[in-house]
Scaffold this motif. Structure first.
Motif, PDB file in Angstrom:
ATOM      1  N   PHE A 262       0.834  -1.190   0.000  1.00 16.39           N
ATOM      2  CA  PHE A 262       0.000   0.000   0.000  1.00 16.39           C
ATOM      3  C   PHE A 262       0.875   1.249   0.000  1.00 16.39           C
ATOM      4  O   PHE A 262       1.976   1.239   0.563  1.00 16.39           O
ATOM      5  CB  PHE A 262      -0.893   0.030   1.253  1.00 16.39           C
ATOM      6  N   PRO A 263       0.388   2.350  -0.605  1.00 17.63           N
ATOM      7  CA  PRO A 263       1.103   3.617  -0.446  1.00 17.63           C
ATOM      8  C   PRO A 263       1.247   3.955   1.032  1.00 17.63           C
ATOM      9  O   PRO A 263       0.359   3.645   1.841  1.00 17.63           O
ATOM     10  CB  PRO A 263       0.194   4.626  -1.155  1.00 17.63           C
ATOM     11  N   GLY A 264       2.354   4.599   1.388  1.00 21.73           N
ATOM     12  CA  GLY A 264       2.614   4.887   2.794  1.00 21.73           C
ATOM     13  C   GLY A 264       1.483   5.617   3.480  1.00 21.73           C
ATOM     14  O   GLY A 264       1.123   5.291   4.616  1.00 21.73           O
ATOM     15  N   ARG A 265       0.903   6.595   2.810  1.00 22.47           N
ATOM     16  CA  ARG A 265      -0.190   7.360   3.430  1.00 22.47           C
ATOM     17  C   ARG A 265      -1.363   6.449   3.787  1.00 22.47           C
ATOM     18  O   ARG A 265      -1.961   6.556   4.859  1.00 22.47           O
ATOM     19  CB  ARG A 265      -0.639   8.477   2.493  1.00 22.47           C
ATOM     20  N   THR A 266      -1.697   5.530   2.883  1.00 22.81           N
ATOM     21  CA  THR A 266      -2.793   4.599   3.146  1.00 22.81           C
ATOM     22  C   THR A 266      -2.444   3.662   4.293  1.00 22.81           C
ATOM     23  O   THR A 266      -3.264   3.416   5.191  1.00 22.81           O
ATOM     24  CB  THR A 266      -3.107   3.785   1.882  1.00 22.81           C
ATOM     25  N   ALA A 267      -1.226   3.129   4.271  1.00 17.67           N
ATOM     26  CA  ALA A 267      -0.806   2.194   5.313  1.00 17.67           C
ATOM     27  C   ALA A 267      -0.791   2.866   6.682  1.00 17.67           C
ATOM     28  O   ALA A 267      -1.238   2.274   7.684  1.00 17.67           O
ATOM     29  CB  ALA A 267       0.578   1.632   4.982  1.00 17.67           C
ATOM     30  N   ILE A 268      -0.295   4.088   6.754  1.00 15.60           N
ATOM     31  CA  ILE A 268      -0.292   4.805   8.032  1.00 15.60           C
ATOM     32  C   ILE A 268      -1.724   5.074   8.469  1.00 15.60           C
ATOM     33  O   ILE A 268      -2.037   5.045   9.673  1.00 15.60           O
ATOM     34  CB  ILE A 268       0.547   6.092   7.933  1.00 15.60           C
ATOM     35  N   GLY A 269      -2.619   5.292   7.512  1.00 15.18           N
ATOM     36  CA  GLY A 269      -4.038   5.427   7.854  1.00 15.18           C
ATOM     37  C   GLY A 269      -4.583   4.171   8.509  1.00 15.18           C
ATOM     38  O   GLY A 269      -5.354   4.239   9.475  1.00 15.18           O
ATOM     39  N   PHE A 270      -4.182   2.998   8.002  1.00  9.88           N
ATOM     40  CA  PHE A 270      -4.619   1.748   8.621  1.00  9.88           C
ATOM     41  C   PHE A 270      -4.061   1.623  10.041  1.00  9.88           C
ATOM     42  O   PHE A 270      -4.755   1.169  10.965  1.00  9.88           O
ATOM     43  CB  PHE A 270      -4.183   0.547   7.776  1.00  9.88           C
ATOM     44  N   HIS A 271      -2.800   2.023  10.226  1.00  7.54           N
ATOM     45  CA  HIS A 271      -2.213   1.987  11.570  1.00  7.54           C
ATOM     46  C   HIS A 271      -2.965   2.938  12.497  1.00  7.54           C
ATOM     47  O   HIS A 271      -3.255   2.606  13.652  1.00  7.54           O
ATOM     48  CB  HIS A 271      -0.736   2.368  11.481  1.00  7.54           C
ATOM     49  N   PHE A 272      -3.290   4.103  12.000  1.00  8.29           N
ATOM     50  CA  PHE A 272      -4.054   5.091  12.779  1.00  8.29           C
ATOM     51  C   PHE A 272      -5.378   4.509  13.269  1.00  8.29           C
ATOM     52  O   PHE A 272      -5.686   4.565  14.471  1.00  8.29           O
ATOM     53  CB  PHE A 272      -4.292   6.327  11.911  1.00  8.29           C
ATOM     54  N   ILE A 273      -6.160   3.925  12.378  1.00 12.47           N
ATOM     55  CA  ILE A 273      -7.460   3.404  12.816  1.00 12.47           C
ATOM     56  C   ILE A 273      -7.259   2.229  13.769  1.00 12.47           C
ATOM     57  O   ILE A 273      -8.014   2.057  14.734  1.00 12.47           O
ATOM     58  CB  ILE A 273      -8.359   3.021  11.617  1.00 12.47           C
ATOM     59  N   ASP A 274      -6.222   1.445  13.552  1.00 10.77           N
ATOM     60  CA  ASP A 274      -5.919   0.334  14.456  1.00 10.77           C
ATOM     61  C   ASP A 274      -5.745   0.842  15.885  1.00 10.77           C
ATOM     62  O   ASP A 274      -6.255   0.239  16.840  1.00 10.77           O
ATOM     63  CB  ASP A 274      -4.632  -0.343  13.986  1.00 10.77           C
ATOM     64  N   TYR A 275      -5.053   1.975  16.037  1.00 14.58           N
ATOM     65  CA  TYR A 275      -4.745   2.456  17.387  1.00 14.58           C
ATOM     66  C   TYR A 275      -5.850   3.316  17.982  1.00 14.58           C
ATOM     67  O   TYR A 275      -5.956   3.405  19.212  1.00 14.58           O
ATOM     68  CB  TYR A 275      -3.330   3.066  17.438  1.00 14.58           C
ATOM     69  N   VAL A 276      -6.708   3.888  17.167  1.00 19.49           N
ATOM     70  CA  VAL A 276      -7.954   4.448  17.711  1.00 19.49           C
ATOM     71  C   VAL A 276      -8.775   3.320  18.328  1.00 19.49           C
ATOM     72  O   VAL A 276      -9.240   3.409  19.477  1.00 19.49           O
ATOM     73  CB  VAL A 276      -8.763   5.172  16.624  1.00 19.49           C
ATOM     74  N   VAL A 277      -8.928   2.237  17.582  1.00 23.22           N
ATOM     75  CA  VAL A 277      -9.741   1.118  18.075  1.00 23.22           C
ATOM     76  C   VAL A 277      -9.072   0.437  19.265  1.00 23.22           C
ATOM     77  O   VAL A 277      -9.731   0.142  20.273  1.00 23.22           O
ATOM     78  CB  VAL A 277     -10.018   0.111  16.941  1.00 23.22           C
ATOM     79  N   HIS A 278      -7.772   0.209  19.190  1.00 22.67           N
ATOM     80  CA  HIS A 278      -7.111  -0.463  20.320  1.00 22.67           C
ATOM     81  C   HIS A 278      -7.054   0.434  21.557  1.00 22.67           C
ATOM     82  O   HIS A 278      -7.112  -0.079  22.695  1.00 22.67           O
ATOM     83  CB  HIS A 278      -5.722  -0.937  19.922  1.00 22.67           C
ATOM     84  N   ALA A 279      -6.951   1.742  21.374  1.00 23.28           N
ATOM     85  CA  ALA A 279      -7.049   2.633  22.538  1.00 23.28           C
ATOM     86  C   ALA A 279      -8.417   2.477  23.191  1.00 23.28           C
ATOM     87  O   ALA A 279      -8.530   2.436  24.429  1.00 23.28           O
ATOM     88  CB  ALA A 279      -6.811   4.086  22.124  1.00 23.28           C
ATOM     89  N   TRP A 280      -9.458   2.392  22.367  1.00 24.61           N
ATOM     90  CA  TRP A 280     -10.806   2.145  22.900  1.00 24.61           C
ATOM     91  C   TRP A 280     -10.864   0.786  23.600  1.00 24.61           C
ATOM     92  O   TRP A 280     -11.427   0.673  24.697  1.00 24.61           O
ATOM     93  CB  TRP A 280     -11.834   2.204  21.769  1.00 24.61           C
ATOM     94  N   ASP A 281     -10.302  -0.247  22.968  1.00 22.37           N
ATOM     95  CA  ASP A 281     -10.287  -1.581  23.584  1.00 22.37           C
ATOM     96  C   ASP A 281      -9.724  -1.526  24.994  1.00 22.37           C
ATOM     97  O   ASP A 281     -10.300  -2.091  25.943  1.00 22.37           O
ATOM     98  CB  ASP A 281      -9.406  -2.542  22.769  1.00 22.37           C
TER      99      ASP A 281
END
Length: 203
Positions: free
Chosen positions: A113-132
């Motif tokens: 994936f382009p870096g911007r897209t991949a970092i976006g996936f990491h971002f949503i991962d850590y929004v959700v895991h922070a909630w977890d």
């Protein structure tokens, strides 16, 4: 991530720091608590979070195909310390010049994936895991509405194929979204979480 004008590296940093904050609220007796990640206690969830940080850091530097970087550490005795070291590594990798323009190999998603897209996936991962982590501990999640609005945009872009959702992956298959859902609840349900089962505090 294609939201025009969005600094995804900064948004990711905000999510990672919030995840760090809530993880470091955990006391010794909390590590065996069940989490919204089915079958994972808090110790295992935080080990997964740390492994993902190392994997994404490797991907940012061209080594994402090497699955060794994505493996959880065998020693889970100090989960908060392990997680902080991993978070520091990924934030440094994403902050390098040109990171958003590189290609990231993400083996869990079976593609590059382009870096911007991949970092976006990491971002949503850590929004959700922070909630977890926050709901596991019964503490407040402190992310602004602006951050959560972008999180929803990204959640809508996360692949939904059965090959990348379910046990051993970060996200379960998507769930139906009630029409009155706010951005956090909608993002969580798109990523397979059931927020109604985990009452959360809001800031």
């Amino acid at each position: 991530m294609t939201a025009t004008g969005t600094d995804i590296v900064e948004l990711d940093r905000i999510a990672v720091y919030e995840a760090l904050r809530v993880v470091e609220l955990a006391q010794e007796e909390d590590w065996e608590r069940d989490t919204p990640c089915t079958g994972w206690n808090l110790r295992r969830l935080v080990a997964h979070m740390a492994a993902q940080h190392h994997g994404f850091a490797a991907a940012a530097r061209g080594a994402g195909r090497n699955r060794a970087y994505w493996r959880e550490q065998a020693d889970l005795s100090e989960p908060a310390r392990t997680h902080r070291a991993a978070a520091t590594a990924v934030l440094a990798a994403f902050a390098e010049p040109g990171a958003t323009e590189r290609e990231f190999a993400l083996p869990e998603l079976g593609a590059r994936f382009p870096g911007r897209t991949a970092i976006g996936f990491h971002f949503i991962d850590y929004v959700v895991h922070a909630w977890d982590v926050a709901v596991t501990l019964g503490v407040e999640l402190d992310l602004s509405d602006d951050v959560l609005d972008i999180a929803l945009v990204v959640a809508r872009l996360v692949p939904t194929e059965p090959a990348v959702r379910g046990p051993e992956f970060a996200f379960a298959p998507p769930l139906d979204v009630p029409p009155d859902s706010g951005p956090l609840d909608e993002a969580l349900r798109l990523l397979g979480r059931t927020p109604e089962h985990w009452p959360t505090k809001s800031h």
